[in-house]
Design a protein around this motif. Structure first.
Motif, PDB file in Angstrom:
ATOM      1  N   VAL A  32      57.429 -44.638  -3.514  1.00 27.42           N
ATOM      2  CA  VAL A  32      58.669 -44.065  -2.977  1.00 27.42           C
ATOM      3  C   VAL A  32      59.480 -45.147  -2.275  1.00 27.42           C
ATOM      4  CG1 VAL A  32      59.612 -42.506  -1.225  1.00 27.42           C
ATOM      5  CG2 VAL A  32      57.825 -41.702  -2.780  1.00 27.42           C
ATOM      6  N   ASN A  33      58.822 -45.975  -1.469  1.00 25.77           N
ATOM      7  CA  ASN A  33      59.506 -47.057  -0.766  1.00 25.77           C
ATOM      8  C   ASN A  33      60.184 -48.011  -1.746  1.00 25.77           C
ATOM      9  OD1 ASN A  33      59.258 -50.069   0.288  1.00 25.77           O
ATOM     10  ND2 ASN A  33      59.505 -48.785   2.085  1.00 25.77           N
ATOM     11  N   MET A  34      59.468 -48.384  -2.803  1.00 21.43           N
ATOM     12  CA  MET A  34      60.038 -49.289  -3.805  1.00 21.43           C
ATOM     13  C   MET A  34      61.178 -48.617  -4.566  1.00 21.43           C
ATOM     14  SD  MET A  34      56.502 -50.826  -5.361  1.00 21.43           S
ATOM     15  CE  MET A  34      55.172 -51.398  -4.291  1.00 21.43           C
ATOM     16  N   ALA A  35      61.015 -47.318  -4.875  1.00 18.43           N
ATOM     17  CA  ALA A  35      62.049 -46.599  -5.617  1.00 18.43           C
ATOM     18  C   ALA A  35      63.335 -46.480  -4.812  1.00 18.43           C
ATOM     19  CB  ALA A  35      61.538 -45.220  -6.008  1.00 18.43           C
ATOM     20  N   VAL A  36      63.226 -46.318  -3.504  1.00 17.47           N
ATOM     21  CA  VAL A  36      64.409 -46.253  -2.640  1.00 17.47           C
ATOM     22  C   VAL A  36      65.145 -47.587  -2.654  1.00 17.47           C
ATOM     23  CG1 VAL A  36      65.184 -46.079  -0.242  1.00 17.47           C
ATOM     24  CG2 VAL A  36      63.542 -44.428  -1.143  1.00 17.47           C
ATOM     25  N   ALA A  37      64.405 -48.687  -2.623  1.00 13.86           N
ATOM     26  CA  ALA A  37      65.015 -50.017  -2.585  1.00 13.86           C
ATOM     27  C   ALA A  37      65.825 -50.304  -3.845  1.00 13.86           C
ATOM     28  CB  ALA A  37      63.940 -51.087  -2.394  1.00 13.86           C
ATOM     29  N   VAL A  38      65.408 -49.744  -4.980  1.00  8.76           N
ATOM     30  CA  VAL A  38      66.133 -49.971  -6.239  1.00  8.76           C
ATOM     31  C   VAL A  38      67.008 -48.772  -6.602  1.00  8.76           C
ATOM     32  CG1 VAL A  38      64.411 -51.578  -7.108  1.00  8.76           C
ATOM     33  CG2 VAL A  38      64.162 -49.149  -7.615  1.00  8.76           C
ATOM     34  N   GLU A  39      67.192 -47.844  -5.665  1.00  7.67           N
ATOM     35  CA  GLU A  39      68.066 -46.672  -5.777  1.00  7.67           C
ATOM     36  C   GLU A  39      67.623 -45.693  -6.867  1.00  7.67           C
ATOM     37  OE1 GLU A  39      72.840 -45.724  -5.259  1.00  7.67           O
ATOM     38  OE2 GLU A  39      72.216 -47.440  -6.452  1.00  7.67           O
ATOM     39  N   LEU A  40      66.333 -45.581  -7.080  1.00  4.12           N
ATOM     40  CA  LEU A  40      65.815 -44.532  -7.948  1.00  4.12           C
ATOM     41  C   LEU A  40      65.651 -43.225  -7.180  1.00  4.12           C
ATOM     42  CD1 LEU A  40      63.096 -46.421 -10.037  1.00  4.12           C
ATOM     43  CD2 LEU A  40      65.349 -45.656 -10.802  1.00  4.12           C
ATOM     44  N   LEU A  41      65.581 -43.313  -5.849  1.00  5.57           N
ATOM     45  CA  LEU A  41      65.451 -42.144  -4.977  1.00  5.57           C
ATOM     46  C   LEU A  41      66.417 -42.298  -3.807  1.00  5.57           C
ATOM     47  CD1 LEU A  41      61.555 -41.653  -4.774  1.00  5.57           C
ATOM     48  CD2 LEU A  41      63.176 -40.216  -6.032  1.00  5.57           C
ATOM     49  N   PRO A  42      66.824 -41.194  -3.182  1.00  8.02           N
ATOM     50  CA  PRO A  42      67.654 -41.304  -1.973  1.00  8.02           C
ATOM     51  C   PRO A  42      66.861 -41.897  -0.822  1.00  8.02           C
ATOM     52  CG  PRO A  42      66.999 -39.026  -2.349  1.00  8.02           C
ATOM     53  CD  PRO A  42      66.582 -39.781  -3.570  1.00  8.02           C
ATOM     54  N   VAL A  43      67.548 -42.390   0.174  1.00  9.30           N
ATOM     55  CA  VAL A  43      66.893 -43.013   1.332  1.00  9.30           C
ATOM     56  C   VAL A  43      65.986 -41.995   2.018  1.00  9.30           C
ATOM     57  CG1 VAL A  43      67.266 -44.114   3.567  1.00  9.30           C
ATOM     58  CG2 VAL A  43      68.804 -44.620   1.653  1.00  9.30           C
ATOM     59  N   THR A  44      64.741 -42.380   2.230  1.00 10.88           N
ATOM     60  CA  THR A  44      63.745 -41.448   2.793  1.00 10.88           C
ATOM     61  C   THR A  44      63.171 -41.897   4.122  1.00 10.88           C
ATOM     62  OG1 THR A  44      61.927 -42.547   1.612  1.00 10.88           O
ATOM     63  CG2 THR A  44      63.051 -40.731   0.476  1.00 10.88           C
ATOM     64  N   GLY A  45      63.179 -43.184   4.411  1.00 16.39           N
ATOM     65  CA  GLY A  45      62.578 -43.667   5.656  1.00 16.39           C
ATOM     66  C   GLY A  45      61.083 -43.893   5.559  1.00 16.39           C
ATOM     67  N   GLN A  46      60.533 -43.918   4.323  1.00 15.40           N
ATOM     68  CA  GLN A  46      59.107 -44.173   4.138  1.00 15.40           C
ATOM     69  C   GLN A  46      58.858 -45.681   4.105  1.00 15.40           C
ATOM     70  OE1 GLN A  46      56.790 -41.750   4.156  1.00 15.40           O
ATOM     71  NE2 GLN A  46      58.464 -40.279   4.461  1.00 15.40           N
ATOM     72  N   THR A  47      57.824 -46.117   4.831  1.00 11.78           N
ATOM     73  CA  THR A  47      57.501 -47.539   4.906  1.00 11.78           C
ATOM     74  C   THR A  47      56.613 -47.961   3.737  1.00 11.78           C
ATOM     75  OG1 THR A  47      55.595 -47.046   6.314  1.00 11.78           O
ATOM     76  CG2 THR A  47      57.669 -47.590   7.410  1.00 11.78           C
ATOM     77  N   LEU A  48      56.443 -49.262   3.561  1.00 11.66           N
ATOM     78  CA  LEU A  48      55.556 -49.816   2.546  1.00 11.66           C
ATOM     79  C   LEU A  48      54.184 -50.011   3.193  1.00 11.66           C
ATOM     80  CD1 LEU A  48      55.658 -50.728  -0.418  1.00 11.66           C
ATOM     81  CD2 LEU A  48      56.136 -53.047   0.398  1.00 11.66           C
ATOM     82  N   PRO A  49      53.185 -49.218   2.799  1.00  7.56           N
ATOM     83  CA  PRO A  49      51.881 -49.229   3.501  1.00  7.56           C
ATOM     84  C   PRO A  49      51.254 -50.606   3.582  1.00  7.56           C
ATOM     85  CG  PRO A  49      51.998 -47.384   1.979  1.00  7.56           C
ATOM     86  CD  PRO A  49      53.213 -48.232   1.712  1.00  7.56           C
ATOM     87  N   LEU A  50      50.807 -50.957   4.799  1.00  8.48           N
ATOM     88  CA  LEU A  50      50.086 -52.198   5.115  1.00  8.48           C
ATOM     89  C   LEU A  50      50.965 -53.449   5.044  1.00  8.48           C
ATOM     90  CD1 LEU A  50      46.762 -51.483   3.199  1.00  8.48           C
ATOM     91  CD2 LEU A  50      47.092 -51.427   5.672  1.00  8.48           C
ATOM     92  N   ILE A  51      52.242 -53.295   4.682  1.00  4.65           N
ATOM     93  CA  ILE A  51      53.130 -54.451   4.611  1.00  4.65           C
ATOM     94  C   ILE A  51      54.280 -54.316   5.606  1.00  4.65           C
ATOM     95  CG2 ILE A  51      54.772 -55.693   3.148  1.00  4.65           C
ATOM     96  CD1 ILE A  51      52.937 -55.338   0.817  1.00  4.65           C
ATOM     97  N   SER A  52      54.915 -53.159   5.658  1.00  5.21           N
ATOM     98  CA  SER A  52      56.013 -52.958   6.604  1.00  5.21           C
ATOM     99  C   SER A  52      55.511 -53.077   8.041  1.00  5.21           C
ATOM    100  CB  SER A  52      56.639 -51.579   6.410  1.00  5.21           C
ATOM    101  OG  SER A  52      57.267 -51.478   5.158  1.00  5.21           O
ATOM    102  N   SER A  53      56.393 -53.509   8.935  1.00  2.00           N
ATOM    103  CA  SER A  53      56.044 -53.553  10.350  1.00  2.00           C
ATOM    104  C   SER A  53      56.050 -52.140  10.914  1.00  2.00           C
ATOM    105  CB  SER A  53      57.051 -54.415  11.116  1.00  2.00           C
ATOM    106  OG  SER A  53      58.357 -53.852  11.028  1.00  2.00           O
ATOM    107  N   GLY A  54      55.352 -51.954  12.020  1.00  2.00           N
ATOM    108  CA  GLY A  54      55.284 -50.629  12.643  1.00  2.00           C
ATOM    109  C   GLY A  54      53.848 -50.209  12.852  1.00  2.00           C
ATOM    110  N   GLY A  55      53.494 -49.943  14.105  1.00  2.00           N
ATOM    111  CA  GLY A  55      52.106 -49.650  14.429  1.00  2.00           C
ATOM    112  C   GLY A  55      51.592 -48.347  13.861  1.00  2.00           C
ATOM    113  N   THR A  56      52.359 -47.251  14.004  1.00  2.00           N
ATOM    114  CA  THR A  56      51.879 -45.944  13.569  1.00  2.00           C
ATOM    115  C   THR A  56      51.552 -45.922  12.088  1.00  2.00           C
ATOM    116  OG1 THR A  56      53.237 -44.868  15.265  1.00  2.00           O
ATOM    117  CG2 THR A  56      52.398 -43.483  13.501  1.00  2.00           C
ATOM    118  N   SER A  57      52.474 -46.457  11.258  1.00  2.00           N
ATOM    119  CA  SER A  57      52.266 -46.472   9.815  1.00  2.00           C
ATOM    120  C   SER A  57      51.003 -47.246   9.449  1.00  2.00           C
ATOM    121  CB  SER A  57      53.485 -47.090   9.126  1.00  2.00           C
ATOM    122  OG  SER A  57      53.250 -47.260   7.746  1.00  2.00           O
TER     123      SER A  57
END
Length: 425
Positions: A334-359
């Motif tokens: 989903v994160n990759m699809a949003v970046a290439v505009e296959l899906l609308p913006v969702t706010g989902q991070t890229l697991p284990l790569i994106s910054s952010g403690g909770t994720s």
């Protein structure tokens, strides 16, 4: 280091992929953090890198300690966890946290620590374990939709209703993953169809209330994700166009080989360059080759989940791997699809790569539970192998004893008749 690796149990390939994804994350996160430092004027690049390192270190500690716990313990923990996460979600929904002047009602501030925590991710993990427990419990029983409503669907919809006002994408992700798990767990399709219909009707009712009371705080995010979906379907301009356009420019600039580590230009313009749109930065700096490598690692992790689910000896273990593992891969896609505009913006991070403690931490909790299941299967396999070795050794001893007994009998016969050799001549 060797002794530490020797203490790791479970699927070693999963351990290796998780470690590799975490290792890969450092350069993109460090590079993308310049947006926060030089454009927004907040913190330092080294500070963000150290913070990310701290998140990952704690995440791996979580994996290590959870994978040591026998996975059947999570049955009882999920029963106690559901009421806890519902209370946390209610508190999060109404406590009205504001971060940097923006509404962040999906987050809760942990007292005395100064850390913000997204309770919906914890609810997601606990709910998947709870659903796996229920499906394993009723697998050999006959039941009706009415029987499962109170014990299964009331907790599921309670969690979804509390997450929906602030985070539609996470609500949709949770509901789709619950339906996927229930389908795999052989829940009757006619009941599942009724439940999906109830879910759609509930969503429409929520939208009607949002239209009727647009100024209510509970519906403050409805216009945001409604506009995102409307823009994506009808190609109408919204505020998210800026992010999407910059992400597409970053991807186009990367080409085959990329601009090189730290040389991204669009990281200075993308507001969520280190989290929601980090995949675009990876493509810009490392090109199609780097992006393909990331996708390959996630697909390899997906195949390891499938293999281990097939190997699991109990239905609960199979459902745990599927229920906690597949959402990680789906979220990455989903994160990759949003970046290439296959899906609308969702706010989902890229697991284990994106910054952010909770994720990172909740992904590590899921990985730890999965490794706990694979560890058990590994121990069972080792026990079986050890049992076979003992049986072979015992059989060898028995065969040796038989040979010795036969030899002793021959010696005794010869000693009892000393003239026999002479008579035979």
């Amino acid at each position: 280091m060797t002794s530490l690796v020797a203490r790791l149990r479970g699927d070693k390939v999963i351990w290796a992929i998780v470690f590799l994804l975490a290792l890969i994350s450092f350069l993109p996160v460090y590079s993308a953090s310049t947006n926060l430092v030089y454009v927004i004027g907040k913190g330092s690049t080294l500070g963000y890198l150290v913070k990310h390192l701290g998140h990952l270190f704690l995440g791996f500690a979580i994996i290590y300690f959870i994978h040591k716990v026998p996975y059947h313990y999570f049955r009882a923990l999920s029963i106690f966890g559901i009421p806890l996460v519902i209370i946390l979600l209610i508190y999060t929904l109404f406590q009205g946290t504001v971060i940097g002047g923006a509404n962040a009602s999906r987050w809760v501030q942990i007292p005395f620590v100064g850390v913000s925590f997204q309770t919906s991710t914890l609810a997601f993990t606990v709910l998947m374990v709870y659903v796996a427990r229920y499906l394993a419990k009723v697998s050999d029983k006959e039941y009706s939709l009415k029987d499962s409503l109170l014990e299964l669907w009331v907790p599921v919809f309670s969690v979804l209703v509390l997450i929906l006002p602030t985070n539609f994408s996470t609500t949709a992700l949770i509901f789709s993953m619950v339906c996927m798990l229930i389908f795999i767990g052989h829940y009757p399709l006619k009941y599942l169809g009724v439940v999906i219909g109830m879910g759609i009707a509930s969503l429409l009712l929520f939208l009607l209330f949002a239209k009727a009371f647009p100024d209510n705080k509970l519906f403050s995010r409805v216009n945001t994700w409604g506009n995102r979906i409307e823009r994506f379907v009808d190609n109408k301009p919204t505020d998210d166009d800026y992010q999407i356009e910059k992400a597409k420019i970053a991807i186009a600039s990367g080409g085959i080989y990329g601009l090189g580590p730290g040389k991204s230009v669009q990281k200075n313009f993308l507001p969520q360059s280190s989290s929601d749109f980090i995949f675009a930065i990876i493509v810009e700096e490392y090109g199609v080759i780097g992006a393909t490598g990331i996708i390959f690692l996630y697909l390899l992790l997906f195949f390891r989940f499938i293999i281990n689910a097939q190997k699991a000896s109990s239905l609960f273990g199979k459902l745990l791997i599927i229920g906690l593992g597949f959402p990680i891969i789906f979220q990455a896609l989903v994160n990759m699809a949003v970046a290439v505009e296959l899906l609308p913006v969702t706010g989902q991070t890229l697991p284990l790569i994106s910054s952010g403690g909770t994720s990172i931490w909740m992904t590590c909790v899921a990985i730890g539970v999965i490794l706990s299941v694979t560890k058990k299967e590994e121990e069972v396999a080792l026990d079986e192998e050890e049992k076979k070795k003992r049986e072979r050794a015992l059989q060898q001893i028995i065969d040796r004893e038989i040979e010795l007994n036969d030899l002793n009998e021959e010696v005794e016969e010869e000693s009892n008749n000393p003239l026999e050799p002479i008579l035979n001549q």
